[in-house]
Design a protein around this motif. Structure first.
Motif, PDB file in Angstrom:
ATOM      1  N   LYS A  81       8.051  65.991 -20.600  1.00 38.85           N
ATOM      2  CA  LYS A  81       6.625  66.001 -20.272  1.00 38.85           C
ATOM      3  C   LYS A  81       5.783  65.963 -21.549  1.00 38.85           C
ATOM      4  CE  LYS A  81       3.096  68.769 -17.877  1.00 38.85           C
ATOM      5  NZ  LYS A  81       2.833  70.048 -17.165  1.00 38.85           N
ATOM      6  N   ALA A  82       6.189  66.735 -22.554  1.00 36.29           N
ATOM      7  CA  ALA A  82       5.453  66.761 -23.820  1.00 36.29           C
ATOM      8  C   ALA A  82       5.485  65.395 -24.495  1.00 36.29           C
ATOM      9  CB  ALA A  82       6.051  67.825 -24.745  1.00 36.29           C
ATOM     10  N   ILE A  83       6.653  64.747 -24.515  1.00 40.73           N
ATOM     11  CA  ILE A  83       6.779  63.427 -25.137  1.00 40.73           C
ATOM     12  C   ILE A  83       5.844  62.431 -24.449  1.00 40.73           C
ATOM     13  CG2 ILE A  83       8.325  61.462 -25.514  1.00 40.73           C
ATOM     14  CD1 ILE A  83      10.629  63.529 -25.756  1.00 40.73           C
TER      15      ILE A  83
ATOM     16  N   ALA B  28       2.317  59.756 -33.823  1.00 38.13           N
ATOM     17  CA  ALA B  28       2.204  61.085 -33.216  1.00 38.13           C
ATOM     18  C   ALA B  28       3.448  61.913 -33.553  1.00 38.13           C
ATOM     19  CB  ALA B  28       2.052  60.957 -31.703  1.00 38.13           C
ATOM     20  N   VAL B  29       3.267  63.211 -33.726  1.00 40.93           N
ATOM     21  CA  VAL B  29       4.382  64.098 -34.077  1.00 40.93           C
ATOM     22  C   VAL B  29       4.432  65.274 -33.103  1.00 40.93           C
ATOM     23  CG1 VAL B  29       5.364  65.629 -35.824  1.00 40.93           C
ATOM     24  CG2 VAL B  29       4.302  63.461 -36.521  1.00 40.93           C
TER      25      VAL B  29
ATOM     26  N   ARG C 249       0.796  66.908 -32.695  1.00 42.05           N
ATOM     27  CA  ARG C 249       0.173  66.776 -31.371  1.00 42.05           C
ATOM     28  C   ARG C 249       0.720  67.782 -30.361  1.00 42.05           C
ATOM     29  NH1 ARG C 249      -1.567  61.416 -30.675  1.00 42.05           N
ATOM     30  NH2 ARG C 249      -2.457  60.695 -32.643  1.00 42.05           N
ATOM     31  N   GLY C 250       1.784  68.486 -30.741  1.00 39.96           N
ATOM     32  CA  GLY C 250       2.358  69.465 -29.837  1.00 39.96           C
ATOM     33  C   GLY C 250       3.445  70.249 -30.530  1.00 39.96           C
ATOM     34  N   TYR C 251       3.783  71.410 -29.981  1.00 42.59           N
ATOM     35  CA  TYR C 251       4.797  72.287 -30.582  1.00 42.59           C
ATOM     36  C   TYR C 251       5.581  72.946 -29.454  1.00 42.59           C
ATOM     37  CZ  TYR C 251       6.755  75.815 -33.781  1.00 42.59           C
ATOM     38  OH  TYR C 251       7.597  76.592 -34.533  1.00 42.59           O
TER      39      TYR C 251
ATOM     40  N   ALA D  47       7.367  60.885 -33.390  1.00 44.30           N
ATOM     41  CA  ALA D  47       8.472  61.521 -34.112  1.00 44.30           C
ATOM     42  C   ALA D  47       8.632  62.936 -33.578  1.00 44.30           C
ATOM     43  CB  ALA D  47       8.187  61.552 -35.610  1.00 44.30           C
ATOM     44  N   ILE D  48       9.861  63.312 -33.282  1.00 40.73           N
ATOM     45  CA  ILE D  48      10.167  64.682 -32.863  1.00 40.73           C
ATOM     46  C   ILE D  48      10.805  65.364 -34.065  1.00 40.73           C
ATOM     47  CG2 ILE D  48      11.435  66.122 -31.240  1.00 40.73           C
ATOM     48  CD1 ILE D  48      11.311  63.853 -29.246  1.00 40.73           C
TER      49      ILE D  48
END
Length: 211
Positions: A114-116, A78-79, A100-102, A52-53
């Motif tokens: 790349k982040a996805i 994952a978010v 999992r990332g920002y 999910a973004i």
């Protein structure tokens, strides 16, 4: 098999831009969109997604609360937080809360893709800026800003108080007793060396945590 992506943002133009970007990739597919946190929760109860973004600032349920609820409903989901707020304002708190990332919304399209991919492959995505923030936290913990010392639940209560919510409203939204919310409020004020809700609001505005 394409990775299934849920877009959660209250601005249609942002979702449209992200969809156009993602659909250019052979291994990624947008299979759901939500304009609010509540819509997102309804969708993940009915559909399977790999990632999910998620935006932070949304009308009915902010991204901080939505992240927590998504983890209860789909712990394996994952978010990636994609926000208009700069990484130094929210990233450390939300990484600790389980995302999992920002990334900020002005990130380059290549970095978003790349982040996805990184997150879909089971890893965290740390931009160079976020990696520096985490390194600073490890090497100079005393340099933390006051809101970065709060636990996940304390940060939730802080954010709601700073946004003008009453203890009764917060208790209802977080399924806590008013007494428990008052206890969290006291802890937040003590940790942040502040005295009133107005102080919390001023701090949040000054540090661009709310607008």
């Amino acid at each position: 098999m394409k990775k299934r992506i849920l877009l959660v943002d209250d601005h249609g133009i942002v979702r449209s831009g992200l969809r156009s970007l993602i659909e250019q990739e052979d291994d990624l597919s947008v299979t759901g969109e939500a304009a609010s946190g509540m819509e997102a929760l309804q969708l993940v109860r009915k559909q399977e997604f790999d990632i999910a973004i998620l935006d932070i600032s949304m009308p009915d349920k902010n991204g901080v609360d939505t992240l927590r609820d998504l983890q209860h409903i789909r712990p394996e989901l994952a978010v990636l937080i994609l926000s208009g707020y700069a990484q130094e304002q929210y990233a450390l708190n939300l990484i600790r809360a389980g995302c999992r990332g920002y990334l900020s919304k002005d990130s380059a399209p290549e970095e978003i893709i790349k982040a996805i991919r990184t997150i879909c492959n089971g890893r965290r995505y740390l931009s160079p800026e976020l990696a520096d923030l985490l390194a600073s936290e490890l090497t100079r913990p005393s340099d933390k800003r006051m809101h970065e010392t709060l636990s996940e639940r304390e940060f939730q209560v802080f954010y709601k108080l700073a946004s003008g919510k009453s203890p009764t409203e917060i208790a209802s939204e977080l399924f806590l007793s008013v007494k428990t919310v008052s206890t969290y409020r006291a802890r937040v004020l003590e940790k942040m060396n502040l005295r009133t809700n107005a102080d919390l609001t001023y701090y949040a505005i000054k540090n661009e945590l709310i607008s």
